[in-house]
Design a protein around this motif. Structure first.
Motif, PDB file in Angstrom:
ATOM      1  N   VAL A 185       0.946  -1.154   0.051  1.00  0.00           N
ATOM      2  CA  VAL A 185      -0.066   0.074  -0.160  1.00  0.00           C
ATOM      3  C   VAL A 185       0.846   1.312  -0.073  1.00  0.00           C
ATOM      4  O   VAL A 185       1.666   1.438   0.864  1.00  0.00           O
ATOM      5  N   VAL A 186       0.720   2.286  -0.911  1.00  0.00           N
ATOM      6  CA  VAL A 186       1.356   3.375  -1.061  1.00  0.00           C
ATOM      7  C   VAL A 186       0.651   4.447  -1.249  1.00  0.00           C
ATOM      8  O   VAL A 186      -0.537   4.527  -1.943  1.00  0.00           O
ATOM      9  N   ARG A 187       0.354   5.419   0.010  1.00  0.00           N
ATOM     10  CA  ARG A 187      -0.410   6.406  -0.226  1.00  0.00           C
ATOM     11  C   ARG A 187      -1.772   6.138  -0.068  1.00  0.00           C
ATOM     12  O   ARG A 187      -2.846   6.488  -0.918  1.00  0.00           O
ATOM     13  N   GLY A 188      -2.112   4.881   0.639  1.00  0.00           N
ATOM     14  CA  GLY A 188      -3.480   4.347   0.465  1.00  0.00           C
ATOM     15  C   GLY A 188      -4.050   3.495  -0.919  1.00  0.00           C
ATOM     16  O   GLY A 188      -5.174   3.067  -0.917  1.00  0.00           O
ATOM     17  N   VAL A 189      -3.127   3.461  -1.775  1.00  0.00           N
ATOM     18  CA  VAL A 189      -3.391   2.670  -3.097  1.00  0.00           C
ATOM     19  C   VAL A 189      -2.743   1.316  -2.867  1.00  0.00           C
ATOM     20  O   VAL A 189      -1.553   1.276  -2.472  1.00  0.00           O
ATOM     21  N   LYS A 190      -3.525   0.379  -3.265  1.00  0.00           N
ATOM     22  CA  LYS A 190      -3.090  -0.789  -3.251  1.00  0.00           C
ATOM     23  C   LYS A 190      -2.331  -1.063  -4.666  1.00  0.00           C
ATOM     24  O   LYS A 190      -2.910  -1.007  -5.758  1.00  0.00           O
ATOM     25  N   LEU A 191      -0.937  -1.631  -4.482  1.00  0.00           N
ATOM     26  CA  LEU A 191      -0.523  -2.073  -5.750  1.00  0.00           C
ATOM     27  C   LEU A 191       0.030  -3.515  -5.596  1.00  0.00           C
ATOM     28  O   LEU A 191       0.644  -3.940  -4.610  1.00  0.00           O
ATOM     29  N   ARG A 192      -0.201  -3.994  -6.711  1.00  0.00           N
ATOM     30  CA  ARG A 192       0.149  -5.565  -6.788  1.00  0.00           C
ATOM     31  C   ARG A 192       1.580  -5.723  -7.126  1.00  0.00           C
ATOM     32  O   ARG A 192       2.120  -4.930  -7.657  1.00  0.00           O
TER      33      ARG A 192
END
Ligand SMILES: Nc1ncnc2c1ncn2[C@@H]1O[C@H](COP(=O)(O)OP(=O)(O)OP(=O)(O)O)[C@@H](O)[C@H]1O
Ligand SMILES: [Mg+2]
Lengths: 260, 344
Positions: free
Chosen positions: B252-259
């Protein structure tokens, strides 16, 4: 554009050279007092210089003092400027730097007065030695600046290079640092010599008894007589200085020199 | 066999202000290690410790198995090529090269023989009688190298040897240095702050930051798999972001989920090269998507460099696709394998 440049250069040189040529012209004049324009041609004023023993003595005294104090100044400057150059992170660096350049900031007349009080009155040191102390103080900033500048110019790596090749510190200093600052030495010596030779107020304040430097004898003479002898002597002094410069230039090639 | 071992080196010039903070480095015999790092990170200081010009307050310098920590520099057998070259101005090329051998008492005929050989090898024949001021930067550089290897040192140290060489010739000289280094089999530490320089010349690259070595690896390895944000940045990763949270196959980066494809639990940053990001008008069904808006567009020859404002921060994208314009709302996608997880 070019023309303006030439005219400016000529004006500038005239301005610089006139005061030097004046005594030259007057020194051959047959007039009994220093006046302009000069008249006739004679070398009797030059002969006159050598008739007064005080002048020849004064010259010897001034030269000796200049020689000795320049030498002392250079010898004192070498280790201290070396330390400043080698140890850049030294905490007392600023202090040392200032200490050595302080005399240059002080008006020579004040310095002379202080030395008169301190060296002569308080310590009771007699004429020649007090003169040498005074002159050394006056020339040390020049010696220091010139040696320090030539060391900085050389850079510190060259000594490290010699050390990495197997030479010890002292050997490296002798092998690769000294030979490359000899210009600085000769230049420094020459500069100090001239500064000392011209340090009139120090000489005035600190000379007593027999050892009287040349500038003081010249002043004394002027107070009694106002003939062109002093002009002739000035001419000789200018010639002396020019000769000194030229010979140094010939020996070490202060300006040019393929070896950098 | 290890020729150089720096063990936990701590060094300061003024008390408390450490320049080297536990530096560790091992160099194998015959290896060329490039010490890469930004200006002021302590590269030259590290070389000076190895050369013996400064003594670390803590730690040991082991050379060929022997503790040299307190041995003065003139008793170490180390050749140095200085950044300034430091040729002796009052000696000609021949005298410069012979100096070290003379000091070490190398037999005259032996010294002359070595001199000829080295002059031949470095292609400086015909310059023997010149003084350093009569040489070009590149020639001075060769003479400096010649002087350093003439003493047949155990180790060769080079401090940014190419910084005073015309950029046009750097690649050529770099190759020559490498050739000579391999020919002599001389263990070399090569300091540089140029990434290309390091990757091209070194057997291994050590990236130095703030008084320690953050990562040491072969050029390809360090280029592809940097371990820290600093190394990634040095290796040209333009997009580096701190991780907030790690979940099963996501970060999670700045609230964004990245696979991401592989997960390390100690991951602190993610990094992806600008060349590994793609832009399109529509979200991609197969790849991971981030939405964003184009801020700037710059032409880089056959490619275009876009800077985008996205929910995770500003992203740089280098692509051949020129179809997008400033202000466009687009999607960025990436292959999870290309998203690197960094541990520091
Ligand atoms: N003689 C010195 N005295 C005090 N501080 C120094 C000295 N030499 C270097 N430093 C400091 O130590 C730090 C590291 O310097 P160093 O020369 O090792 O950096 P570097 O990595 O070689 O940098 P560059 O790429 O600019 O050559 C710098 O902050 C520098 O200011
Ligand atoms: Mg450096």
């Amino acid at each position: 554009m070019r023309a303006i440049f030439y005219i400016l250069s000529i004006l500038c040189f005239t301005f610089l050279l006139t005061p030097i040529t004046m005594p030259l012209l007057i020194s051959f004049s047959t007039l009994e007092s220093i006046s302009f324009p000069p008249k006739g041609f004679t070398i009797k004023w030059f002969a006159n210089i050598f008739r007064y023993e005080t002048f020849t003595n004064g010259f010897i005294v001034s030269s000796s003092i200049a020689f000795i104090s320049s030498l002392i100044a250079l010898i004192l400057s070498l280790p201290s400027s070396y330390i400043l150059y080698r140890y850049k992170s030294l905490s007392i660096r600023g202090l040392v730097e200032n200490l050595f350049t302080l005399p240059i900031l002080m008006p020579e007349i004040v310095l002379s007065y202080l030395l008169l009080l301190f060296v002569y009155r308080a310590l009771g040191i007699v004429s020649l030695i007090s003169l040498i102390i005074g002159h050394t103080l006056v020339v040390i900033p020049f010696a220091m600046r010139i040696i320090y500048a030539s060391l900085l110019n050389l850079g510190g790596d060259i000594e490290d290079a010699a050390v990495s090749l197997g030479r010890n510190r002292l050997g490296a200093f002798i092998d690769v640092v000294l030979p490359n600052i000899k210009h600085g030495f000769v230049g420094g010596f020459l500069t100090c010599f001239m500064v000392s030779f011209n340090a009139v107020s120090i000489s005035l304040f600190l000379s007593f008894g027999e050892a009287i430097p040349l500038p003081v004898t010249m002043l004394n003479y002027l107070q009694i007589r106002y003939d062109p002898t002093i002009a002739a002597l000035s001419t000789l002094l200018v010639a002396f200085t020019v000769l000194l410069c030229i010979s140094v230039e010939k020996v070490v090639g202060l300006v040019s020199g393929v070896r950098g | 066999m290890k020729d150089v071992q720096l063990i936990n080196i701590w060094f300061y010039y003024s008390k408390g202000d450490f320049i080297l903070k536990g530096l560790e480095l091992e160099v194998e015999r015959g290896e060329l290690v490039a010490l890469l790092g930004a200006s002021g990170c302590g590269k030259t200081t590290a070389l000076k410790v190895i050369a013996g010009f400064i003594t670390p307050q803590k730690g040991s310098v082991i050379i060929r198995g022997r503790d040299f920590t307190n041995v003065p520099p003139h008793k170490r057998n180390i050749g140095i090529v200085f950044q300034s070259y430091a040729l002796f101005p009052h000696m000609n090329v021949r005298e410069n090269i012979l100096y070290g051998m003379r000091i070490r008492g190398v037999d005259k005929s032996e010294a002359e023989q070595r001199l000829d050989h080295i002059i031949e090898m470095l292609g400086i024949k015909g310059l023997e009688d010149r003084y350093p001021s009569q040489l070009s930067g590149g020639q001075q550089q060769r003479v400096a190298l010649a002087r350093a290897i003439a003493i047949q040192p155990d180790i060769l140290l080079m401090d940014e040897p190419l910084s005073n060489v015309d950029p046009k010739f750097r690649s050529k000289i770099r190759f020559e240095i490498k050739k000579i280094q391999k020919q002599l089999g001389i263990t070399t530490i090569y300091v540089t702050h140029d990434q290309d320089d390091a990757l091209e010349i070194a057997d291994r690259v050590a990236v130095m930051n703030n008084g320690i070595i953050e990562q040491i690896a072969e050029p390809f390895e360090i280029y592809e798999r940097p371990k820290t944000a600093y190394v990634a940045d040095f290796m040209g990763f333009e997009n580096v972001f701190p991780i907030e949270l790690i979940e099963e196959s996501y970060v999670v980066v700045r609230g964004v989920k990245l696979r991401v494809s592989s997960l390390k639990n100690d991951g602190k940053y993610i990094a992806i090269r600008s060349t590994k990001l793609f832009i399109s008008k529509e979200p991609s069904p197969n790849l991971e998507n981030i939405s964003g808006k184009i801020l700037t567009k710059a032409f880089k020859g056959d490619r275009v460099r876009y800077l985008l404002n996205t929910s995770i921060g500003d992203l740089a994208v280098l692509t051949q696709n020129r179809d997008f314009n400033v202000g466009d709302n687009v999607y960025i996608h990436y292959n999870p394998e290309d998203m690197l997880i960094l541990s520091g």
